[in-house]
Structures are given as structure tokens and as C-alpha cells.
Design an enzyme around this catalytic site. Structure first.
Site, PDB file in Angstrom:
ATOM      1  N   TYR A 288     -14.840   1.167   9.942  1.00 15.49           N
ATOM      2  CA  TYR A 288     -12.579   1.004   9.816  1.00 15.49           C
ATOM      3  C   TYR A 288     -12.241   1.501  11.383  1.00 15.49           C
ATOM      4  O   TYR A 288     -11.503   0.619  11.160  1.00 15.49           O
ATOM      5  CB  TYR A 288     -12.878   2.727   9.083  1.00 15.49           C
ATOM      6  CG  TYR A 288     -11.211   2.915   9.311  1.00 15.49           C
ATOM      7  CD1 TYR A 288     -10.218   3.588   8.576  1.00 15.49           C
ATOM      8  CD2 TYR A 288     -10.932   4.233  10.121  1.00 15.49           C
ATOM      9  CE1 TYR A 288      -9.043   3.382   8.544  1.00 15.49           C
ATOM     10  CE2 TYR A 288      -9.747   4.836  10.145  1.00 15.49           C
ATOM     11  CZ  TYR A 288      -8.494   4.370   9.795  1.00 15.49           C
ATOM     12  OH  TYR A 288      -7.315   4.711   9.444  1.00 15.49           O
TER      13      TYR A 288
ATOM     14  N   ASP B 119       1.530  -1.841  -4.117  1.00 10.79           N
ATOM     15  CA  ASP B 119       0.466  -1.246  -4.906  1.00 10.79           C
ATOM     16  C   ASP B 119      -0.376  -2.262  -5.368  1.00 10.79           C
ATOM     17  O   ASP B 119      -0.078  -2.756  -6.346  1.00 10.79           O
ATOM     18  CB  ASP B 119       0.654   0.281  -4.612  1.00 10.79           C
ATOM     19  CG  ASP B 119      -0.328   1.056  -3.988  1.00 10.79           C
ATOM     20  OD1 ASP B 119      -0.457   1.399  -2.943  1.00 10.79           O
ATOM     21  OD2 ASP B 119      -1.784   0.595  -4.778  1.00 10.79           O
TER      22      ASP B 119
ATOM     23  N   ILE C  20      -3.630  12.906   9.193  1.00 11.16           N
ATOM     24  CA  ILE C  20      -2.278  12.836   8.811  1.00 11.16           C
ATOM     25  C   ILE C  20      -1.980  14.189   7.972  1.00 11.16           C
ATOM     26  O   ILE C  20      -3.726  14.167   6.999  1.00 11.16           O
ATOM     27  CB  ILE C  20      -1.395  11.943   8.068  1.00 11.16           C
ATOM     28  CG1 ILE C  20      -1.707  10.896   9.550  1.00 11.16           C
ATOM     29  CG2 ILE C  20      -0.175  12.422   7.695  1.00 11.16           C
ATOM     30  CD1 ILE C  20      -0.902  10.944  11.096  1.00 11.16           C
TER      31      ILE C  20
ATOM     32  N   ILE D 174      -2.339  -7.096  -1.546  1.00 12.55           N
ATOM     33  CA  ILE D 174      -2.446  -7.541  -0.553  1.00 12.55           C
ATOM     34  C   ILE D 174      -2.981  -8.174   0.393  1.00 12.55           C
ATOM     35  O   ILE D 174      -2.836  -9.892   0.566  1.00 12.55           O
ATOM     36  CB  ILE D 174      -2.154  -5.923   1.186  1.00 12.55           C
ATOM     37  CG1 ILE D 174      -1.186  -6.648   2.706  1.00 12.55           C
ATOM     38  CG2 ILE D 174      -3.779  -6.114   1.089  1.00 12.55           C
ATOM     39  CD1 ILE D 174      -2.034  -5.550   3.130  1.00 12.55           C
TER      40      ILE D 174
ATOM     41  N   GLN E 258      -1.407   8.276   0.693  1.00 15.57           N
ATOM     42  CA  GLN E 258      -0.880   9.739   1.295  1.00 15.57           C
ATOM     43  C   GLN E 258       0.537   9.258   2.095  1.00 15.57           C
ATOM     44  O   GLN E 258       1.540  10.149   2.004  1.00 15.57           O
ATOM     45  CB  GLN E 258      -1.476  10.272   1.955  1.00 15.57           C
ATOM     46  CG  GLN E 258      -1.521  11.433   2.912  1.00 15.57           C
ATOM     47  CD  GLN E 258      -2.173  11.854   4.060  1.00 15.57           C
ATOM     48  OE1 GLN E 258      -3.401  11.036   4.477  1.00 15.57           O
ATOM     49  NE2 GLN E 258      -2.214  12.882   4.371  1.00 15.57           N
TER      50      GLN E 258
ATOM     51  N   GLY F 162       0.439  -1.252   0.297  1.00 16.24           N
ATOM     52  CA  GLY F 162      -0.046   0.090  -0.005  1.00 16.24           C
ATOM     53  C   GLY F 162       0.765   1.509   0.060  1.00 16.24           C
ATOM     54  O   GLY F 162       0.274   2.319   0.763  1.00 16.24           O
TER      55      GLY F 162
HETATM   56  P1  NAD Z   1      -4.012   5.669   1.432  1.00 12.63           P
HETATM   57  O1  NAD Z   1      -5.694   5.390   1.234  1.00 12.63           O
HETATM   58  O2  NAD Z   1      -3.644   6.947   0.853  1.00 12.63           O
HETATM   59  O3  NAD Z   1      -3.254   4.340   0.994  1.00 12.63           O
HETATM   60  C1  NAD Z   1      -3.772   3.581   0.657  1.00 12.63           C
HETATM   61  C2  NAD Z   1      -2.757   2.279  -0.310  1.00 12.63           C
HETATM   62  O4  NAD Z   1      -3.515   1.395  -0.183  1.00 12.63           O
HETATM   63  C3  NAD Z   1      -3.018   3.471  -1.591  1.00 12.63           C
HETATM   64  O5  NAD Z   1      -2.342   3.284  -2.548  1.00 12.63           O
HETATM   65  C4  NAD Z   1      -3.416   1.905  -2.149  1.00 12.63           C
HETATM   66  O6  NAD Z   1      -3.722   1.758  -3.451  1.00 12.63           O
HETATM   67  C5  NAD Z   1      -3.298   0.929  -1.260  1.00 12.63           C
HETATM   68  N1  NAD Z   1      -4.001  -0.527  -1.595  1.00 12.63           N
HETATM   69  C6  NAD Z   1      -5.709  -0.336  -1.689  1.00 12.63           C
HETATM   70  N2  NAD Z   1      -5.656  -1.713  -1.774  1.00 12.63           N
HETATM   71  C7  NAD Z   1      -5.132  -2.746  -1.921  1.00 12.63           C
HETATM   72  C8  NAD Z   1      -4.998  -3.593  -1.633  1.00 12.63           C
HETATM   73  N3  NAD Z   1      -5.997  -4.972  -2.478  1.00 12.63           N
HETATM   74  N4  NAD Z   1      -3.676  -4.138  -2.257  1.00 12.63           N
HETATM   75  C9  NAD Z   1      -2.131  -3.242  -1.384  1.00 12.63           C
HETATM   76  N5  NAD Z   1      -2.525  -2.346  -2.124  1.00 12.63           N
HETATM   77  C10 NAD Z   1      -3.868  -1.523  -2.203  1.00 12.63           C
HETATM   78  O7  NAD Z   1      -3.996   5.644   3.189  1.00 12.63           O
HETATM   79  P2  NAD Z   1      -2.739   6.588   4.022  1.00 12.63           P
HETATM   80  O8  NAD Z   1      -3.309   7.919   4.417  1.00 12.63           O
HETATM   81  O9  NAD Z   1      -1.579   6.072   3.108  1.00 12.63           O
HETATM   82  O10 NAD Z   1      -3.076   5.341   5.145  1.00 12.63           O
HETATM   83  C11 NAD Z   1      -2.265   3.865   5.225  1.00 12.63           C
HETATM   84  C12 NAD Z   1      -2.452   3.186   6.897  1.00 12.63           C
HETATM   85  O11 NAD Z   1      -2.192   4.671   7.487  1.00 12.63           O
HETATM   86  C13 NAD Z   1      -3.890   2.624   6.373  1.00 12.63           C
HETATM   87  O12 NAD Z   1      -4.326   1.858   7.509  1.00 12.63           O
HETATM   88  C14 NAD Z   1      -4.669   3.644   7.513  1.00 12.63           C
HETATM   89  O13 NAD Z   1      -5.821   3.394   7.939  1.00 12.63           O
HETATM   90  C15 NAD Z   1      -3.436   4.093   8.057  1.00 12.63           C
HETATM   91  N6  NAD Z   1      -4.039   5.462   8.570  1.00 12.63           N
HETATM   92  C16 NAD Z   1      -3.879   6.819   7.939  1.00 12.63           C
HETATM   93  C17 NAD Z   1      -4.418   7.907   8.630  1.00 12.63           C
HETATM   94  C18 NAD Z   1      -4.220   9.274   7.676  1.00 12.63           C
HETATM   95  O14 NAD Z   1      -4.551  10.846   8.233  1.00 12.63           O
HETATM   96  N7  NAD Z   1      -4.146   9.166   6.232  1.00 12.63           N
HETATM   97  C19 NAD Z   1      -4.661   8.340   9.951  1.00 12.63           C
HETATM   98  C20 NAD Z   1      -4.572   7.134  10.983  1.00 12.63           C
HETATM   99  C21 NAD Z   1      -4.728   5.354   9.942  1.00 12.63           C
HETATM  100  N1  SER Z   2      -7.546  10.102   8.808  1.00 13.54           N
HETATM  101  C1  SER Z   2      -7.933   9.415   8.605  1.00 13.54           C
HETATM  102  C2  SER Z   2      -9.438   9.094   8.709  1.00 13.54           C
HETATM  103  O1  SER Z   2      -9.950  10.119   8.565  1.00 13.54           O
HETATM  104  C3  SER Z   2      -7.965   8.538  10.785  1.00 13.54           C
HETATM  105  O2  SER Z   2      -7.647   7.297  10.463  1.00 13.54           O
HETATM  106  O3  SER Z   2     -10.322   8.311   7.997  1.00 13.54           O
END
Ligand code: NAD
Ligand code: SER
Length: 315
Positions: free
Chosen positions: A142, A35, A172, A53, A13, A9
Site C-alpha cells: 500500500y 463506486d 481517519i 475505476i 469511509q 470510490g
Molecule cells: P474505503 O476502503 O473505505 O473506500 C474505498 C472505496 O473504493 C470503496 O467504497 C470501494 O467499494 C471502492 N472501490 C474499490 N475498488 C474499486 C474499483 N475498482 N472501482 C471503483 N471503486 C472501487 O477507503 P477510504 O478510507 O474511503 O479511503 C479513500 C482513499 O483515501 C484511499 O485512496 C485511501 O488510500 C486514502 N486514505 C484513507 C485513509 C483512511 O484512514 N481512511 C488514510 C490515508 C489515505
Molecule cells: N488508515 C490507512 C490505513 O491504515 C492509512 O492510509 O491503511
């Protein structure tokens, strides 16, 4: 020990920026990014594979080929999108984690990183300075998947001695890659719109205070946790982590210090508002501070300045 790292993944972001830092640190050839789709940009010396994944057999082949020492499992569906597709969200967020945990045990991976979220808390969790241990009653799909994932991570540590580490990320904020469907995304959009049109209609209301963090701090925290000595890690579910808390009104005030004629209005999205209302407003991260020395560097104004400077160069 020479590290070989797989990120699942990696185009999202967080993955995009984490990969840059890990490649700088460990060498491009030692960080394998994957990804569902090809990345928008890729340098010649970077190793990238299209990898679902959820496809355990091709994931096993990847582990077999690279024998990773560290795996970062980032693929997930975020909070707002997950409310639209609850079954798909559950399958991705849980099965993806199971595949990684099982293969990590099978291939003797030294360390696994899997992110949880403030979404693991719920309406009856403490709103202010939400403690590491306390009521956790998430009511979004979620959040439920994150809470269950935390329990699984701790179980694999206890049962299989798998060195799995985790952070409950706040929202984030970043400018390099757009966020992927979360409730905190307004706090990214607001900066882009401030520069494009000097106005923004927030989908969360003026009282929505949420824990947030700037991406450079989030990436640094992740790597600091992964590099901490094993004996320092007292939490195998997921660490509370904090940097700042703000409302839409407060981020708008911070933007106005740089763009005085910026105007904030509201177009509240009921689903996202309900999600935001179920989360804590601020987080007590003293375990992360005591165990592995966590300390944030960016506050709201320093983040605002950096965001606006960098987005201005993109537009
Ligand atoms: P995002 O949605 O920007 O990126 C997720 C990536 O996973 C994408 O590039 C997507 O193409 C890929 N993906 C989706 N399905 C897939 C699959 N089946 N196989 C492989 N790749 C796949 O998310 P992010 O913001 O980068 O978050 C990353 C992690 O951090 C996640 O677990 C999210 O829950 C966690 N998180 C993020 C935030 C935030 O604010 N960004 C906050 C809390 C937790
Ligand atoms: N930034 C994330 C969301 O809003 C928190 O996990 O889903």
C-alpha cells in the site's frame, strides 16, 4: 465557474462524507458519485453510477457525458487488506490512478484530488514530526503504491500541467461509514465496542502511536486544498497533514472520561503491528499550514465526545 464533480470510490469511509459536504456546497445535481457497488442509502436527487475505476472505456464515457471540472479519485485497497492481496492492490491503486490522470488530461479537467497516506513513509523515515521532505522507504505494498502515486501526480503536473492536488492523510476516524481494511481501523472499532460492550481488544499494541484525524477535519482539509489558489500550491506530490497522535492506551483513557468502566485489552495482529511500526508517530504539516492555511479543529477528547455521542444514536 460552475463546478461538476465526479467522485470515484465514493461509497467508502471518506467518499461518503466528502460527497455529503460537496453536494451541500455545489448542489446534488453537480456531484456525481460512483463506486463498484450501489450505495446503502441514496436520496432521489443524487446522481450515482456503478463504475469500476479500472474500466477505462466506461470511465471515458462518464467523463464525456459529464465533462467534470473536478475529479476525486478515492478508490483504493488499504494497507492491511493490501498485504493479503498485493498484486490486486498494486493493480487497483496504480491503474486506477493512471486512468484518472490520463482522462483528466484528455478532457481538460480543472482539478484532480488523489489521496496519499502516512503509509508513503517507512521504517527509516523520521518517527517524530516526520518532515515533508526526507527519507521515504515504505515497505508495505500500500505504501509503495502511495509513494509511486505521488511521483506520478507530480509528473503529470510537470509534464501536462494537470492541476492535481493531494494529501497524505493520517488514520481517519469516523462513525458514518466503517473503514475499509486499514491499520488504523482499531481507533474506529474501539469507540463502537466501548458503547456496545464496554471493552475492546486492540489489534495494535500499547506503544503504537500513530497520526490520526477526525473525519470533519479531513473533509474540510480536502476541500480547502481543492479551493486554494493555484499559485499557493507548492507541493504537487502530496501534502503532509496532521491533527493528533495517540496510542491505544491514550484513546482508551479519553473514552474512560465518558465511560469510566471501559476496559482495554490487547490481541495483537502481527501483520498490522508490523505495518504500524513502519509508519511515523507524528507528522510535520507546516507546508499545508503555510501554503493554504491548514489548521485542525478536533483534538483527541473533543473527537471522543463527538464519536460517542453520534455512535450512541446509531446503536
Ligand atoms: P474505503 O476502503 O473505505 O473506500 C474505498 C472505496 O473504493 C470503496 O467504497 C470501494 O467499494 C471502492 N472501490 C474499490 N475498488 C474499486 C474499483 N475498482 N472501482 C471503483 N471503486 C472501487 O477507503 P477510504 O478510507 O474511503 O479511503 C479513500 C482513499 O483515501 C484511499 O485512496 C485511501 O488510500 C486514502 N486514505 C484513507 C485513509 C483512511 O484512514 N481512511 C488514510 C490515508 C489515505
Ligand atoms: N488508515 C490507512 C490505513 O491504515 C492509512 O492510509 O491503511
Amino acid at each position: 465557474m460552475k463546478e461538476r464533480i465526479i467522485i470515484l470510490g465514493a461509497n467508502g469511509q471518506i467518499g461518503t462524507e466528502l460527497a455529503i459536504t460537496l453536494r451541500n456546497k455545489y448542489g446534488a445535481e453537480n456531484v456525481i458519485t460512483t463506486d463498484l457497488n450501489e450505495p446503502k442509502n441514496k436520496n432521489q436527487n443524487e446522481v450515482f453510477y456503478v463504475q469500476d475505476i479500472l474500466d477505462k472505456s466506461s470511465l471515458r464515457a462518464l467523463f464525456e457525458q459529464y465533462k467534470p471540472t473536478q475529479v476525486y479519485a478515492l478508490a483504493a485497497m488499504l494497507s492491511a487488506t493490501a498485504e493479503k492481496y498485493p498484486k490486486k492492490a498494486w493493480d487497483l491503486n496504480m491503474e486506477g490512478l493512471f486512468n484518472v490522470l490520463d482522462l483528466a488530461v484528455e478532457f481538460g479537467v480543472s482539478r484532480v484530488f488523489w489521496p496519499s497516506s502516512i503509509a508513503a513513509f517507512g521504517p527509516n523515515s523520521s518517527k517524530v514530526n516526520c518532515p515533508q521532505y526526507g527519507v521515504m522507504d515504505p515497505n508495505t505494498i500500500y505504501g509503495i503504491s502511495k509513494q509511486a502515486g505521488e511521483r506520478y501526480c507530480e509528473y503529470y503536473y510537470n509534464k501536462h500541467n494537470l492541476d492535481v492536488r493531494s494529501i497524505r492523510y493520517p488514520g481517519i476516524i469516523s462513525w458514518k461509514t466503517v473503514p475499509g481494511g486499514g491499520t488504523t481501523d482499531y481507533a474506529v472499532e474501539i469507540y463502537f465496542e466501548a458503547l456496545k460492550s464496554k471493552s475492546y481488544a486492540s489489534f495494535l499494541d500499547e506503544n503504537s502511536a500513530l497520526p490520526m484525524m477526525y473525519m470533519p477535519d479531513a473533509v474540510r482539509a480536502t476541500i480547502e486544498l481543492m479551493e486554494a489558489p493555484k499559485e499557493n500550491i507548492s507541493i504537487r506530490s502530496s501534502y503532509n497533514l496532521a491533527a493528533m497522535t495517540f496510542t491505544p492506551e491514550e484513546v482508551a483513557e479519553s473514552i474512560k472520561k465518558q465511560i469510566p468502566d471501559f476496559e482495554l485489552s490487547y490481541a495483537v495482529d502481527d501483520v498490522k503491528q508490523r505495518i504500524a511500526d513502519s509508519w511515523p508517530q507524528s507528522i510535520d504539516d507546516s507546508f499545508a499550514r503555510n501554503d493554504w492555511g491548514w489548521k485542525p479543529e478536533f483534538d483527541l477528547d473533543s473527537m471522543t465526545k463527538d464519536m460517542l455521542e453520534n455512535i450512541a444514536k446509531l446503536l
